[in-house]
Design a protein around this motif. Structure first.
Motif, PDB file in Angstrom:
ATOM      1  N   TYR A  26       6.435  23.156   3.733  1.00 41.33           N
ATOM      2  CA  TYR A  26       5.777  23.766   4.903  1.00 41.33           C
ATOM      3  C   TYR A  26       4.968  24.951   4.393  1.00 41.33           C
TER       4      TYR A  26
ATOM      5  N   ARG B 158      12.467  42.449  11.789  1.00 40.95           N
ATOM      6  CA  ARG B 158      12.615  40.985  11.885  1.00 40.95           C
ATOM      7  C   ARG B 158      13.994  40.598  12.416  1.00 40.95           C
TER       8      ARG B 158
ATOM      9  N   SER C 264      12.157  32.627  10.856  1.00 47.35           N
ATOM     10  CA  SER C 264      11.676  32.125   9.572  1.00 47.35           C
ATOM     11  C   SER C 264      11.785  30.598   9.622  1.00 47.35           C
ATOM     12  N   ALA C 265      10.641  29.927   9.570  1.00 43.65           N
ATOM     13  CA  ALA C 265      10.648  28.491   9.871  1.00 43.65           C
ATOM     14  C   ALA C 265      11.592  27.707   8.955  1.00 43.65           C
ATOM     15  N   SER C 266      11.620  28.056   7.666  1.00 43.70           N
ATOM     16  CA  SER C 266      12.486  27.301   6.757  1.00 43.70           C
ATOM     17  C   SER C 266      13.966  27.484   7.119  1.00 43.70           C
TER      18      SER C 266
ATOM     19  N   ARG D 141      16.004  24.737   8.950  1.00 42.65           N
ATOM     20  CA  ARG D 141      16.556  23.603   8.203  1.00 42.65           C
ATOM     21  C   ARG D 141      17.940  23.914   7.648  1.00 42.65           C
TER      22      ARG D 141
ATOM     23  N   ALA E  98      12.536  22.995  -0.075  1.00 45.33           N
ATOM     24  CA  ALA E  98      11.737  21.923   0.512  1.00 45.33           C
ATOM     25  C   ALA E  98      11.360  20.884  -0.540  1.00 45.33           C
TER      26      ALA E  98
ATOM     27  N   ASP F 170       8.325  27.326  -4.908  1.00 47.61           N
ATOM     28  CA  ASP F 170       8.025  27.831  -3.572  1.00 47.61           C
ATOM     29  C   ASP F 170       7.157  29.079  -3.703  1.00 47.61           C
TER      30      ASP F 170
ATOM     31  N   SER G 203       6.034  35.049   1.940  1.00 53.75           N
ATOM     32  CA  SER G 203       5.512  33.741   2.371  1.00 53.75           C
ATOM     33  C   SER G 203       4.777  33.872   3.709  1.00 53.75           C
ATOM     34  N   THR G 204       5.309  34.705   4.611  1.00 54.05           N
ATOM     35  CA  THR G 204       4.642  34.873   5.913  1.00 54.05           C
ATOM     36  C   THR G 204       3.205  35.367   5.720  1.00 54.05           C
TER      37      THR G 204
ATOM     38  N   ASN H 227       5.837  30.937  15.763  1.00 53.36           N
ATOM     39  CA  ASN H 227       6.276  30.568  14.404  1.00 53.36           C
ATOM     40  C   ASN H 227       6.517  29.062  14.231  1.00 53.36           C
TER      41      ASN H 227
ATOM     42  N   LYS I 126       1.202  28.233   9.760  1.00 53.30           N
ATOM     43  CA  LYS I 126       1.733  28.247  11.127  1.00 53.30           C
ATOM     44  C   LYS I 126       0.853  27.416  12.049  1.00 53.30           C
TER      45      LYS I 126
END
Ligand code: DP6
Length: 344
Positions: free
Chosen positions: A22, A76, A143-145, A148, A18, A282, A191-192, A31, A25
């Motif tokens: 980000y 997951r 996983s939000a990233s 991308r 990134a 990160d 990270s979560t 998510n 949440k």
């Protein structure tokens, strides 16, 4: 040879870092992200995955780099496979084989390339048609990233956005991201978990939520204008404000190691002397240094000379996720069909 057979498919995706971060949440759940983010997909950091739905299995089996996943990590992946089964009507459990060509879980965005490759392979194996937005949404829910990593080059994920979207292709700007590995191995706080702890306990989280969107806007404009200084300032500020919110957590989340701090000072000093270099970190101690491609060799030589830097990975803007041919070793499979095509 076809790129998928009934019940079976292979895909690859690349990690992304990134440029505007980000962290946190959305209150809407699923998510979704509380702030917009902007990333650069990286060519040299790749995950390849094969998904095979098989009637003889009594549960999903996931192998990552030769190791069978268990517990939370396995769960997951199963949650994503359940979503694919629900969307496609596929009833069988799956065997998943996945491999990274870089160290896992050291703040190197392995979950991003991992869930993006898995989303593309699982959808194809379940005979869901190629659809970059649908693959990005599926990846984002895990996983939000990862949303991308479906797309090439410069990519955005809006606040509360279902899927990521391309901003500019890899060819837009000849940048280089150098990853200075100061520590290998698994990070102490995921990270979560880390972003949830930050949201619940850090007095600086509210400040982060306020500061992040304008930094994203600035970074996005800087990318479109190919303005390195403007991107550098905003990327570093996004990084430090994100880490400040983590540092304010109770208990505190400190990803920095001594070599991380040394590199922050060194890169700041070098940019003041005129070098086109900017740092970002990160959820881990490794420092990623952005520079212009024409300057990358100088940056690499410098990073290799810094005590505590174990390894330097040199990455260029990378391609979109793609389906791979079946048959033969996963590592040798050829790219067949791009999924995250950029239409800008
Ligand atoms: C610091 O995407 O790993 O790398 O959605 O919970 O899986 P989950 O988190 P993840 O968080 C990435 C955070 C970051 C910044 C970024 O990539 O934007």
């Amino acid at each position: 040879m076809t790129d998928s057979a009934p019940g079976r498919a292979r895909a690859e995706a690349h990690a992304n870092i990134a440029l505007a971060k980000y962290w946190g949440k959305s209150e809407r759940g699923d998510n979704l992200t509380a702030v917009p983010s902007l990333s650069l997909t990286l060519d040299a950091l790749t995950t390849r995955s094969e998904v095979c739905f098989d009637a003889s299995l009594s549960a999903d089996e996931v192998n990552l780099g030769g190791k069978q996943l268990e517990g939370r990590e396995l769960e997951r992946v199963r949650v994503m496979l359940d979503r694919v089964r629900l969307q496609s009507g596929e009833k069988r459990f799956a065997r998943v084989e996945s491999a990274n060509n870089f160290p896992t879980a050291a703040g190197l965005a392995s979950s991003a390339s991992g869930f993006a490759a898995l989303a593309v392979a699982a959808r194809a194996a379940a005979e869901l048609g190629p659809d970059a937005a649908a693959a990005s949404k599926l990846a984002r829910q895990s996983s939000a990233s990862a949303a991308r990593s479906i797309f090439e080059g410069f990519v955005e994920l809006g606040r509360d956005a279902d899927a990521a979207a391309p901003v500019a292709p890899s060819s837009h700007w000849d940048l280089c991201m150098l990853v200075a590995i100061v520590e290998q191995g698994k990070k102490e706080v995921s990270s979560t978990g880390g972003m949830e702890q930050t949201r619940l306990t850090s007095p600086y989280y509210a400040g982060w939520l306020e500061a992040a969107p304008p930094l994203f806007d600035e970074a996005r404009e800087a990318v479109l204008a190919r303005d390195f200084q403007r991107l550098a300032t905003n990327m570093e500020r996004s990084t430090l404000l994100m880490h400040a919110s983590m540092l304010g957590s109770d208990p505190p989340i400190v990803y920095f190691k001594p070599a991380s701090i040394a590199l922050i000072h060194a890169i700041t000093g070098r940019r003041a002397q005129g070098f086109p270099e900017a740092f970002t970190l990160d959820a881990g101690p490794n420092v990623k240094v952005l520079t212009l491609a024409e300057h990358a060799e100088k940056t690499e030589n410098f990073l290799r000379s810094v005590p505590g830097v174990a390894q330097v990975l040199v990455c260029r803007p990378g391609p979109p996720a793609a389906l791979l041919e079946l048959g033969g070793p996963l590592a040798d499979a050829r790219r067949l069909r791009v999924v995250g095509e950029t239409r800008t």
